[in-house]
Design a protein around this motif. Structure first.
Motif, PDB file in Angstrom:
ATOM      1  N   GLU A   4      55.373  30.718  21.569  1.00 23.15           N
ATOM      2  CA  GLU A   4      54.677  31.737  22.340  1.00 23.15           C
ATOM      3  C   GLU A   4      54.116  32.799  21.401  1.00 23.15           C
ATOM      4  N   ARG A  15      50.848  37.317  26.510  1.00 17.31           N
ATOM      5  CA  ARG A  15      51.667  36.237  25.945  1.00 17.31           C
ATOM      6  C   ARG A  15      50.955  34.909  26.159  1.00 17.31           C
ATOM      7  N   TYR A  28      50.286  34.877  30.017  1.00 19.81           N
ATOM      8  CA  TYR A  28      50.909  35.830  30.928  1.00 19.81           C
ATOM      9  C   TYR A  28      50.398  37.216  30.540  1.00 19.81           C
ATOM     10  N   GLN A  30      51.023  41.083  31.403  1.00 22.36           N
ATOM     11  CA  GLN A  30      51.866  42.074  32.060  1.00 22.36           C
ATOM     12  C   GLN A  30      51.302  43.467  31.831  1.00 22.36           C
ATOM     13  N   TYR A  71      49.702  35.583  40.588  1.00 21.82           N
ATOM     14  CA  TYR A  71      50.448  36.800  40.254  1.00 21.82           C
ATOM     15  C   TYR A  71      51.923  36.491  40.440  1.00 21.82           C
ATOM     16  N   GLU A  72      52.673  36.645  39.364  1.00 21.59           N
ATOM     17  CA  GLU A  72      54.088  36.303  39.381  1.00 21.59           C
ATOM     18  C   GLU A  72      54.911  37.477  38.871  1.00 21.59           C
ATOM     19  N   TYR A  76      50.179  38.716  35.766  1.00 23.58           N
ATOM     20  CA  TYR A  76      49.335  37.569  36.080  1.00 23.58           C
ATOM     21  C   TYR A  76      49.671  36.397  35.171  1.00 23.58           C
ATOM     22  N   HIS A  77      49.538  35.191  35.712  1.00 23.03           N
ATOM     23  CA  HIS A  77      49.703  33.967  34.942  1.00 23.03           C
ATOM     24  C   HIS A  77      48.437  33.141  35.109  1.00 23.03           C
TER      25      HIS A  77
END
Length: 365
Positions: A4, A15, A28, A30, A71-72, A76-77
């Motif tokens: 990562e 990420r 990802y 954040q 959105y997790e 966001y992913h």
């Protein structure tokens, strides 16, 4: 195994995971305000500007780069599923490293599981997830009246019209706004045709060619950034230099300013007929003392130097790291003869992430 890759801003965290020929690649993000609605159609159009396999000056690897965005938890992913992988093209490269590529150092530090094929985590393919994050950031900045537009300033010795080469800055900036909709991202199409010929010549020679990408930011507010380690230039350069193939970043007149007198380089202040503060020139590139000037006629201007693609079809000297002998290598696989055309949106994306992070710092003070 995927390593990562993380960029930590003051408010945003990006990420990135996956490899050039893994099943999927993604990001990802954040710290992105969940109250902001991302336009997925607009994001898809932005991603298409970077996508491979669309024309004669790009790699023949075809990937649609369709983004699945969700959105997790607190971020966001975005994920892209690779559809056109050929890992067999890269089986011998860790044993016989490509000149000027990350094969040797990446394998030395992380081992073959991280390097994978096609450069693994070091591949230009990993700029696709970066563009997901940057494409979202561009939308956020545009909602505030901030625009980011880049173009190929040069390929080899061929120069496009540029911010500092033209006397009519307003006309240039209007033309620059149209570049994002062009298949070949230049301001002057005649010069763009000459650049395409240079790329085709490099391809015919089984070689590659580099260039410079210029980026202009309009509408960015004043007083963002700071001295020393908090400088806005450093924040932008930090993420621009993460782009595979980037070899340098210059702001404003850049290295050219080292060849002229201070009296020529200095940007004089003046008030126009309406009483608005302006600069007579913008050699500083819109940033003074690491802080955005926010002056209307002095947009942020910087450029990124991109090296020639190291993966070329010509036979080159290398070594066999197992037998400890000198040998030759002819790189297989599908590679861009010039990185610059597809790197233009990547430069915009990287810039947007840095600038959005600065904006969020101001908003949350």
């Amino acid at each position: 195994m995927s390593r990562e890759l993380m960029w930590n801003g003051d408010n945003l965290t990006v990420r990135i995971y996956g490899q050039s020929h893994s099943e999927s690649i993604g990001v990802y993000v954040q710290g992105f305000p969940n109250s902001f609605n991302v336009d997925e159609d607009k994001l898809s159009s932005f991603m298409a500007r970077r996508a491979p396999g669309k024309n004669a000056w790009s790699t023949s690897r075809k990937e649609p780069d369709t983004v699945r965005l969700s959105y997790e938890d607190d971020g966001y992913h975005g994920v892209i599923y690779n559809t056109n992988t050929r890992p067999q093209d890269y089986e011998d490269l860790l044993r016989n490293p490509r000149p000027s590529h990350a094969d040797y150092t990446g394998n030395l530090k992380y081992g073959s599981s991280v390097m994978g094929s096609g450069g693994g985590s070091f591949s230009g393919r990993m700029t696709a997830p970066l563009c997901i994050a940057g494409g979202m950031a561009i939308q956020y900045l545009e909602s505030m009246g901030i625009t980011i537009n880049a173009h190929i300033r040069s390929i080899g010795s061929i120069q496009d019209d540029s911010y500092y080469s033209t006397s009519d800055k307003e006309a240039f900036l209007e033309s620059l706004k149209e570049v994002g909709g062009k298949e070949f991202p230049v301001v002057n199409d005649d010069k763009g045709n000459r650049m395409k010929e240079a790329i085709q010549e490099a391809f015919s020679r089984k070689d590659s060619v580099g260039g410079v990408i210029e980026c202009v930011v309009e509408g960015f507010p004043e007083c963002l950034g700071g001295p020393l380690f908090n400088g806005l230039e450093g924040k932008i350069a930090n993420i621009e230099m993460a782009i595979p193939g980037a070899k340098g970043v210059e702001f404003g007149l850049g290295f050219e300013s080292t060849r002229i007198w201070g009296s020529e380089n200095n940007d004089s202040f003046f008030y126009d007929e309406t009483g608005e503060l302006k600069l007579k020139t913008n050699n500083c590139g819109g940033i003074l003392g690491g802080i955005s000037a926010g002056i209307k006629n002095a947009p942020i201007v910087f450029a990124v130097g991109i090296k020639p693609t190291p993966s070329i079809g010509l036979e080159q000297d290398t070594v066999d790291t197992v037998s400890k002998k000198n040998t030759k290598i002819t790189v297989k696989g599908r590679h861009d003869p010039c990185i610059c055309p597809r790197a233009v949106p990547v430069v915009e994306a990287a810039c947007a992430i840095a600038l959005m992070d600065s904006i969020l710092c101001k908003e949350r003070e």
